[in-house]
Design an enzyme around this catalytic site. Structure first.
Site, mmCIF file in Angstrom:
data_model
loop_
_atom_site.group_PDB
_atom_site.id
_atom_site.type_symbol
_atom_site.label_atom_id
_atom_site.label_comp_id
_atom_site.label_asym_id
_atom_site.label_seq_id
_atom_site.Cartn_x
_atom_site.Cartn_y
_atom_site.Cartn_z
ATOM 1 N N PRO A 10 3.566 -4.160 -6.602
ATOM 2 C CG PRO A 10 5.063 -2.410 -6.835
ATOM 3 C CD PRO A 10 4.212 -3.358 -7.633
ATOM 4 C CG ASN A 11 4.645 -1.985 -1.239
ATOM 5 O OD1 ASN A 11 5.282 -2.671 -0.446
ATOM 6 N ND2 ASN A 11 5.206 -1.035 -1.962
ATOM 7 N NE ARG A 18 2.485 -3.142 8.095
ATOM 8 C CZ ARG A 18 3.562 -3.634 7.481
ATOM 9 N NH1 ARG A 18 4.065 -2.971 6.462
ATOM 10 N NH2 ARG A 18 4.128 -4.741 7.890
ATOM 11 C CB ALA A 77 4.764 2.369 -6.816
ATOM 12 C CG HIS A 80 2.752 6.156 -10.616
ATOM 13 N ND1 HIS A 80 1.552 6.512 -11.197
ATOM 14 C CD2 HIS A 80 2.417 5.576 -9.420
ATOM 15 C CE1 HIS A 80 0.552 6.180 -10.375
ATOM 16 N NE2 HIS A 80 1.059 5.612 -9.301
ATOM 17 C CD GLU A 98 -3.130 2.639 -15.424
ATOM 18 O OE1 GLU A 98 -2.822 2.872 -16.605
ATOM 19 O OE2 GLU A 98 -2.926 3.440 -14.489
ATOM 20 C CG LEU A 101 -7.313 -0.893 -4.574
ATOM 21 C CD1 LEU A 101 -6.200 -1.282 -3.618
ATOM 22 C CD2 LEU A 101 -8.596 -1.626 -4.245
ATOM 23 N NE ARG A 107 -3.093 8.351 -2.954
ATOM 24 C CZ ARG A 107 -2.480 7.174 -2.766
ATOM 25 N NH1 ARG A 107 -2.830 6.120 -3.514
ATOM 26 N NH2 ARG A 107 -1.546 7.034 -1.853
ATOM 27 N NE ARG A 111 0.421 8.156 -4.468
ATOM 28 C CZ ARG A 111 1.219 7.191 -4.007
ATOM 29 N NH1 ARG A 111 1.395 6.091 -4.711
ATOM 30 N NH2 ARG A 111 1.845 7.306 -2.843
HETATM 31 O O1 CA2 Z 1 -4.637 2.957 -5.740
HETATM 32 C C1 CA2 Z 1 -3.991 2.009 -6.165
HETATM 33 O O2 CA2 Z 1 -4.509 0.912 -6.408
HETATM 34 C C2 CA2 Z 1 -2.470 2.138 -6.349
HETATM 35 O O3 CA2 Z 1 -2.094 1.355 -7.463
HETATM 36 C C3 CA2 Z 1 -1.847 1.605 -5.084
HETATM 37 C C4 CA2 Z 1 -0.330 1.746 -5.083
HETATM 38 C C5 CA2 Z 1 0.075 3.199 -5.394
HETATM 39 O O4 CA2 Z 1 1.487 3.286 -5.488
HETATM 40 C C6 CA2 Z 1 -0.546 3.677 -6.692
HETATM 41 O O5 CA2 Z 1 -0.170 5.022 -6.909
HETATM 42 C C7 CA2 Z 1 -2.053 3.578 -6.625
HETATM 43 C C8 CA2 Z 1 0.239 1.398 -3.714
HETATM 44 C C9 CA2 Z 1 -0.139 0.033 -3.236
HETATM 45 C C10 CA2 Z 1 0.393 -0.074 -1.840
HETATM 46 O O6 CA2 Z 1 -0.583 -0.674 -1.059
HETATM 47 C C11 CA2 Z 1 -0.425 -0.630 0.276
HETATM 48 C C12 CA2 Z 1 -1.428 -1.177 1.015
HETATM 49 C C13 CA2 Z 1 -1.344 -1.149 2.369
HETATM 50 C C14 CA2 Z 1 -0.230 -0.580 2.992
HETATM 51 C C15 CA2 Z 1 0.782 -0.030 2.237
HETATM 52 C C16 CA2 Z 1 0.691 -0.063 0.868
#
Ligand code: CA2
Length: 155
Positions: A10-11, A18, A77, A80, A98, A101, A107, A111
């Protein structure tokens, strides 16, 4: 040919558009290009997908397992929270790496826990888009090594 499914949760479709201070300015399409180039250099067949929906990710993990493919997953997300993804990875038998980025351990506390890490071969985080390339290399090495080893006897 070794198949690797690179799955995004997701996202991650918002990457580069963003919160660049956390996730950088590289888009998911840019990452897909980097992954495809690396896959070609390693001689891998790559499937690259993103969904905001947990069930789609479960379906794709099952599909990778049925094909004998490896998985590189940034579950976002759901990393988690998702027992469903953990069960899908465990049940698929697909060697799974797994990746993240960001350095999730630097953090927020929520997380720091991953439900999928215990059923993955390993975890790579904190290297930005390079995490994907390291993940690809890692799953490739694991799959080559497993193909080389004699199958365990059934007795
Ligand atoms: O660091 C990562 O790759 C994460 O998987 C990214 C997830 C976060 O929930 C994990 O804890 C770590 C979030 C991805 C959301 O990406 C966005 C990118 C731009 C704007 C908003 C969210």
């Amino acid at each position: 040919m070794i198949n690797v499914h690179v799955l995004n949760g997701p996202n991650l479709n918002l990457l580069g558009r963003r919160e660049p201070q956390i996730y950088g300015s590289t888009t998911l399409a840019d990452i897909e290009k980097l992954v495809r180039d690396k896959g070609e250099a390693l001689g891998l067949a790559i499937t690259f997908r993103q969904s905001n929906h947990e069930g789609h990710l479960v379906d794709w993990i099952q599909e990778a397992g049925a094909q004998g493919a490896g998985i590189v997953i940034n579950a976002g997300a759901y990393t988690h929270t998702s027992i469903a993804l953990r069960d899908a990875i465990a049940g698929s038998g697909a060697p799974t790496v797994e990746i993240h980025l960001s350095n999730v351990h630097a953090r927020e506390g929520f997380r720091h826990r991953s439900l999928i890490a215990p059923v993955s071969v390993g975890v790579i985080c904190g290297f930005g888009p390079t995490s994907y390339l390291l993940g690809l290399e890692a799953v490739h090495r694991v799959m080559v090594e497993r193909a080389r080893l004699p199958k365990p006897s059934q007795h």
